[in-house]
Every structure is written in structure tokens, then in C-alpha cells.
Design a protein around this motif. Structure first.
Motif, PDB file in Angstrom:
ATOM      1  N   PRO A   1       0.331   5.590 -55.411  1.00 37.87           N
ATOM      2  CA  PRO A   1       1.740   5.995 -55.519  1.00 37.87           C
ATOM      3  C   PRO A   1       2.653   4.876 -55.033  1.00 37.87           C
ATOM      4  O   PRO A   1       2.308   4.152 -54.086  1.00 37.87           O
ATOM      5  CB  PRO A   1       1.822   7.232 -54.620  1.00 37.87           C
ATOM      6  N   LEU A   2       3.792   4.732 -55.684  1.00 34.70           N
ATOM      7  CA  LEU A   2       4.719   3.650 -55.348  1.00 34.70           C
ATOM      8  C   LEU A   2       6.077   4.171 -54.854  1.00 34.70           C
ATOM      9  O   LEU A   2       6.465   3.913 -53.733  1.00 34.70           O
ATOM     10  CB  LEU A   2       4.920   2.738 -56.561  1.00 34.70           C
ATOM     11  N   PHE A   3       6.775   4.897 -55.729  1.00 32.73           N
ATOM     12  CA  PHE A   3       8.103   5.349 -55.316  1.00 32.73           C
ATOM     13  C   PHE A   3       8.584   6.523 -56.152  1.00 32.73           C
ATOM     14  O   PHE A   3       8.060   6.804 -57.231  1.00 32.73           O
ATOM     15  CB  PHE A   3       9.129   4.209 -55.404  1.00 32.73           C
TER      16      PHE A   3
ATOM     17  N   GLU B   1      12.862   5.289 -53.718  1.00 32.81           N
ATOM     18  CA  GLU B   1      12.465   5.612 -52.352  1.00 32.81           C
ATOM     19  C   GLU B   1      10.951   5.554 -52.256  1.00 32.81           C
ATOM     20  O   GLU B   1      10.252   6.020 -53.158  1.00 32.81           O
ATOM     21  CB  GLU B   1      12.942   7.017 -51.959  1.00 32.81           C
ATOM     22  N   PRO B   2      10.409   4.981 -51.177  1.00 29.61           N
ATOM     23  CA  PRO B   2       8.954   4.874 -51.027  1.00 29.61           C
ATOM     24  C   PRO B   2       8.270   6.227 -51.153  1.00 29.61           C
ATOM     25  O   PRO B   2       8.785   7.244 -50.685  1.00 29.61           O
ATOM     26  CB  PRO B   2       8.785   4.301 -49.615  1.00 29.61           C
ATOM     27  N   ALA B   3       7.104   6.245 -51.793  1.00 33.16           N
ATOM     28  CA  ALA B   3       6.352   7.490 -51.972  1.00 33.16           C
ATOM     29  C   ALA B   3       4.866   7.249 -51.722  1.00 33.16           C
ATOM     30  O   ALA B   3       4.315   6.236 -52.159  1.00 33.16           O
ATOM     31  CB  ALA B   3       6.558   8.044 -53.375  1.00 33.16           C
ATOM     32  N   VAL B   4       4.245   8.164 -50.995  1.00 30.91           N
ATOM     33  CA  VAL B   4       2.793   8.127 -50.798  1.00 30.91           C
ATOM     34  C   VAL B   4       2.153   9.406 -51.323  1.00 30.91           C
ATOM     35  O   VAL B   4       0.982   9.678 -51.065  1.00 30.91           O
ATOM     36  CB  VAL B   4       2.423   7.905 -49.317  1.00 30.91           C
TER      37      VAL B   4
ATOM     38  N   ARG C   1       5.724  -0.424 -49.365  1.00 31.46           N
ATOM     39  CA  ARG C   1       6.594   0.281 -50.308  1.00 31.46           C
ATOM     40  C   ARG C   1       8.068   0.177 -49.944  1.00 31.46           C
ATOM     41  O   ARG C   1       8.925   0.207 -50.826  1.00 31.46           O
ATOM     42  CB  ARG C   1       6.150   1.749 -50.409  1.00 31.46           C
ATOM     43  N   LYS C   2       8.358   0.063 -48.679  1.00 33.23           N
ATOM     44  CA  LYS C   2       9.752  -0.088 -48.263  1.00 33.23           C
ATOM     45  C   LYS C   2      10.315  -1.397 -48.790  1.00 33.23           C
ATOM     46  O   LYS C   2      11.434  -1.445 -49.314  1.00 33.23           O
ATOM     47  CB  LYS C   2       9.849  -0.039 -46.738  1.00 33.23           C
ATOM     48  N   GLU C   3       9.547  -2.466 -48.663  1.00 37.11           N
ATOM     49  CA  GLU C   3       9.988  -3.760 -49.185  1.00 37.11           C
ATOM     50  C   GLU C   3      10.041  -3.742 -50.708  1.00 37.11           C
ATOM     51  O   GLU C   3      10.916  -4.369 -51.315  1.00 37.11           O
ATOM     52  CB  GLU C   3       9.044  -4.861 -48.699  1.00 37.11           C
ATOM     53  N   LEU C   4       9.098  -3.035 -51.327  1.00 38.78           N
ATOM     54  CA  LEU C   4       9.090  -2.906 -52.785  1.00 38.78           C
ATOM     55  C   LEU C   4      10.389  -2.276 -53.263  1.00 38.78           C
ATOM     56  O   LEU C   4      11.046  -2.791 -54.179  1.00 38.78           O
ATOM     57  CB  LEU C   4       7.893  -2.069 -53.222  1.00 38.78           C
TER      58      LEU C   4
END
Length: 535
Positions: A501-503, A328-331, A316-319
Motif C-alpha cells: 500500500p502507498l497512499f 496521504e500515506p496508507a498502510v 510513505r510520508k516522503e512519497l
């Protein structure tokens, strides 16, 4: 894959001084106060009991008064209601409507108008995605499922200015629900059927809020004018708001540069650099989560090991690095910027993350599910709206899953309305989903995955999850309730992996500096214009 403005916009930026004599002119002293707002695509209708999406949300915040809402400080702001009372066990709520409230055609606003929306929304044929938020009301769920008659609904209208709700059981967030479409009124004089066209016809689409619908041109724009019959008309400064539809964020940014629009919300992140240090740029927190629905009725997505593998294999950081600085990355399912009312802290920060990315574990999970090295894994189709951010996201997801798990994902870009309709019908393998909070409580997210939710499009049916959420609904101790909600999210997102979850996002907005009084809805983070003015 860094997002950049097109050559067209860059040329516009360089020549804006030359173009200043073209397009929309600056406001002159003594002229009517009007603003033009850019909105992304036309989706859904304006009937609060019908199939609604982005267009309704733009319309309703300025044209419709709910019973009451919460302001930015967390205090109650009375609108259609002047006060309310509740019994000791919080199961009977009585609201008293304003005596001076009328529709924009002069027809009195009555309790029957509120009931009208609820009755029509509880007909599954209406296609209303918010109908399940009526289920706390006595017999509402049974009526929706055809197991009880509408006359048994726990809503009474003893007179034109009194509205009484009887709930199945205590609901600690009931007042929060009142800002949702299904709790807003629709005039019984005109709003008799959904999908009949009354909602987009200015002669029948009356308003009980600060503005009313004056014109609607499909796929182009709609116009709201100040409602002189509004009970609080003296507080309304603008004479007119025009919402113009655009196909993408790029066109919205272009229109702002050429002065065709005065407000362009939720633009691509590249605008942040172009407008850095300028008054036009307004960055706001969006209480929203972008995620993917895996369809549990499609193999092999019915296997939790596969769903977990997909989650753990995405970087997700690279996404976020690829698609824009406004992400911002989200889980989590619950949005990053949603606050816990009892603590003032962000809800997601009060518990451990549901899961952590782990590529090696993802590969092992896929092998355990019968697809070592991705061998034999079927090609899944990913449906997503043909918007710039979603297109970029889809390409990154496709590349990462091919590289990391050696599985192929077919990309299927769709018009926003088509994507919405097919998702609601469960016609997908993987589908993009974005949920902006409807009210300031984590339930707005947790409710999406309930077995009886009208937004549960992927076949989730988890009795344990349903029980945890139901228990939290009645828990009045905020600490205990928070624990139950975290437990529910951990189960759904980090145990069963019902979503990917993505971001989370920030919103990049362009607003003419001369426009004042634009506020942010504390529940959703969206911009509101009912108190806007032009200096």
C-alpha cells in the motif's frame, strides 16, 4: 519533485481574459443545457458483461439504472426495481421491476435483460473483472470455472418484471452488490456477444437510464443525450453530457482554462493552490487506495521476507510530500475514507495499522532472505500507467529502494489500457494498482485478494484468508463482522504482505460555478451528473 503546472498552463492562466472569446462559450438563456466533462484516457468498453474500466464507469453512472442503490444518507433509492422481498434466511431475493421502464429505443426493460448480463459475464472469455461478485449466487462460481452448466444458475425470471436470486448462503452485503456492472441490464435485443462492438454503436447501445449514447468517437469523445423515454425523465435537467478523453491531468486542466470543458475531475494537487478561494475548486474525498501488486509467481517476490522488506523500506510520508498535497500515506488495503456503516467511523481507524515502516528491520529481512545489503538481488520491473502521478510515484519508489535497500527497480511506463491488460494477464514483476470502492463495504477491497477473485492477478492463494472473509460474509452482528474483516486485512497486508500500500487520495476537481446538482457517489466518492443542472 513537487508537482507543478507546465509553462503552457501558467501562460493560459495569465492570458485567460484574452482567450475568453475563444473555445467553448458560456451558456445562454434558452439554449440547451449541455456540459462537457474531461476524462482521463479511453480504457475498456461499455458492455457491463465485458472488459470494462474507466470509460464504462463514466458512462454507466448516467446511462444505466441498476435495480437499486444507496443514497448519500444510506437510504435505499429504487431505480430499475420498484421494490423487493427476501426470505427469512436471506438466501432468496425477489425484485419487482418497474412496469413503465423501457430502453431508449422503446423496448421494455425485462428481467431477461438483467440475466443476459450475468450469463455473458460468467463466461471467462468475456474478461469481466467483476464476475466474481456474482459468486454469491447459487452455482455461479461453478459455472465460471466450467464445472456446471449455465442452466443451473440461481437466477430465475418467472415473468418479464420479476427477477429472483437464490444464493449459495446468506450474504449480508448483497444489496450493495447490485450497483456493480455485472448486475446491471444489457438489452437482449442487441447485447448478444461481448467484443462484438454493439456497446459503442449508438444504434445498438441502448440505455435504461437518464441518458443514452448518441455518439462515440474512439480516442476523442462520446456524447450522452437525455433519454426522453426514461421513467423519471422529468427529473433530468441536462440535455447533453459530452465526455472528452485526455492523455493526462495537465491537458485536462488546460482544457478547463480554455473553456473546452466544464468539469475537470481528479486533477493534480498543484491546481489547489492556483484556484484557492475560487468557486471552481471542489475538493472531495476519494474512497480509493493506490498500491503495488508484487507477483508471487516471480522470484524473489514469492518470499514473504522480501515482500515485507519492500513494504517496510518505503517512506510513505516522503512519497506523498513529493507527489502532491492530495495524497496521504496508507498502510491499509481498505481505503482511508471508507466508513463503517454500523459505527459511522472510518473503518481503518477502528484497528491498529497492519504494519509500521522500519528501515533497519527491512534491511535485516532482506539479508535473511539471502540478499545482504541488496547483493545478488535481481532487477525487478515496475509496470505503471504513464500518468503524471504514477510516473512521479514510480521515480520516488525507485530512488527510495535503491537508497534504502540497494536494490534496482526498472521503470516501465505503459498506456493505461496496456497496463490494465498486462496486469490482468499476470505479466509483471511489480505492478501499480488503484482500487476505488465499488460499493460501501470493506468487502469491495478484501475480495480483491481472494483466491477465486478475478482481480487477483498476483497468484495469491491463502485458505486462511479466504475462510476469514467467507465467515465475515455471513456474520450479521456488525461488531463481530468488523472484527473478522480487520483480522483478514491484518493477515493479508501485515502478515503475508500480499500488497504494497502507498497512499490514499483526495480529489481535486474544477467545476463551473454555474453548474449545480453534481453529487458524489457515496460508495466511491466519484462525481455523478445525472441530477446536474445549469443556472
Amino acid at each position: 519533485m513537487k508537482k507543478v503546472l507546465s509553462v503552457l498552463l501558467i501562460m493560459v492562466l495569465l492570458t485567460s481574459a484574452i482567450l475568453s472569446g475563444c473555445g467553448r462559450q458560456e451558456q445562454k438563456t434558452g439554449e440547451k443545457k449541455e456540459i462537457v466533462v474531461a476524462v482521463n484516457s479511453e480504457t475498456g468498453g461499455l458492455d457491463p458483461a465485458g472488459m470494462i474500466a474507466l470509460t464504462y464507469l463514466s458512462y454507466s453512472v448516467s446511462a444505466l439504472d441498476e435495480l437499486l442503490t444507496y443514497n448519500e444518507k444510506g437510504g435505499i433509492e429504487y431505480r430499475a426495481a420498484k421494490d423487493y422481498e427476501v426470505n427469512k434466511d436471506s438466501t432468496v431475493w425477489t425484485f419487482h421491476l418497474r412496469r413503465d421502464a423501457v430502453w431508449s429505443d422503446g423496448t421494455p426493460v425485462t428481467s431477461s435483460d438483467f440475466l443476459n448480463t450475468m450469463v455473458r459475464a460468467l463466461n471467462p472469455k468475456s474478461g469481466n473483472g467483476y464476475a466474481n461478485y456474482l459468486f454469491p449466487i447459487k452455482n455461479a462460481e461453478a459455472i465460471y470455472n466450467g464445472k456446471a452448466g449455465i442452466d443451473s444458475l440461481g437466477v430465475e425470471t418467472p415473468d418479464d418484471k420479476t427477477l429472483v436470486f437464490t444464493l449459495e448462503k446468506p450474504c449480508v452485503y448483497f444489496l450493495d452488490l447490485l450497483r456493480l456492472p455485472v448486475y446491471t441490464p444489457s438489452c437482449v435485443k442487441y447485447a448478444k456477444k461481448t467484443d462484438s462492438g454493439w456497446d459503442k454503436d449508438p444504434s445498438t447501445s441502448v440505455s435504461n437510464g437518464p441518458f443514452y449514447l448518441a455518439e462515440y468517437v474512439p480516442e476523442q469523445y462520446f456524447v450522452l443525450k437525455k433519454n426522453p423515454k426514461y421513467w423519471n425523465a422529468e427529473s433530468v435537467k441536462l440535455d447533453q453530457i459530452t465526455y472528452r478523453f485526455f492523455d493526462d491531468q495537465q491537458s485536462m486542466a488546460n482544457a478547463y482554462e480554455t473553456k473546452e470543458v466544464d468539469v475537470a475531475p481528479a486533477l493534480q494537487s498543484s491546481v489547489m493552490k492556483l484556484y484557492e478561494g475560487k468557486e471552481d475548486l471542489v475538493i472531495t474525498d476519494t474512497i480509493a487506495t493506490r498500491y503495488i501488486y508484487p507477483n508471487l509467481n516471480v522470484k524473489p517476490l514469492d518470499d514473504v521476507r522480501v515482500r515485507k522488506a519492500l513494504n517496510l523500506a518505503i517512506d510513505r510520508k516522503e512519497l506523498c510530500k513529493a507527489i502532491g498535497e492530495d495524497t496521504e500515506p496508507a498502510v491499509n488495503l481498505v481505503a482511508k475514507y471508507m466508513k463503517d456503516k454500523s459505527t459511522g467511523k472510518y473503518f481503518v481507524d477502528e484497528a491498529a495499522p497492519p504494519f509500521e515502516e522500519n528501515l533497519e528491520e527491512a534491511k535485516q529481512l532482506l539479508a535473511d532472505a539471502g540478499y545482504p545489503g541488496g547483493k545478488g538481488f535481481p532487477t525487478l520491473t515496475y509496470n505503471y500507467p504513464s500518468l503524471e502521478m504514477d510516473s512521479d510515484t514510480a521515480q520516488v519508489i525507485q530512488e527510495q529502494l535503491k537508497k534504502n535497500l540497494n536494490i534496482s527497480i526498472k521503470l516501465n511506463a505503459q498506456e493505461l489500457q496496456v497496463n490494465y491488460t498486462e496486469r490482468r494477464a499476470g505479466s509483471f514483476d511489480l505492478c501499480r494498482m488503484n482500487w476505488t470502492a465499488d460499493f460501501a463495504d470493506p468487502y469491495t477491497y478484501l475480495s480483491m485478494l481472494l483466491s477465486n477473485s478475478t482481480y487477483n492477478c498476483s497468484g495469491i492463494a491463502d485458505e486462511k484468508y479466504d475462510a476469514l472473509v467467507a465467515q465475515s460474509d455471513q456474520e450479521t452482528d456488525p461488531v463481530k463482522r468488523g472484527k473478522l474483516m480487520h483480522e483478514a486485512e491484518q493477515l493479508a497486508v501485515g502478515g503475508e504482505f500480499y500488497i504494497i500500500p502507498l497512499f490514499s487520495m483526495k480529489s481535486c476537481n474544477l467545476i463551473r460555478p454555474r453548474i449545480t446538482g453534481i453529487t458524489q457517489n457515496p460508495a466511491t466518492g466519484a462525481l455523478e451528473y445525472r441530477h446536474a443542472d445549469i443556472q
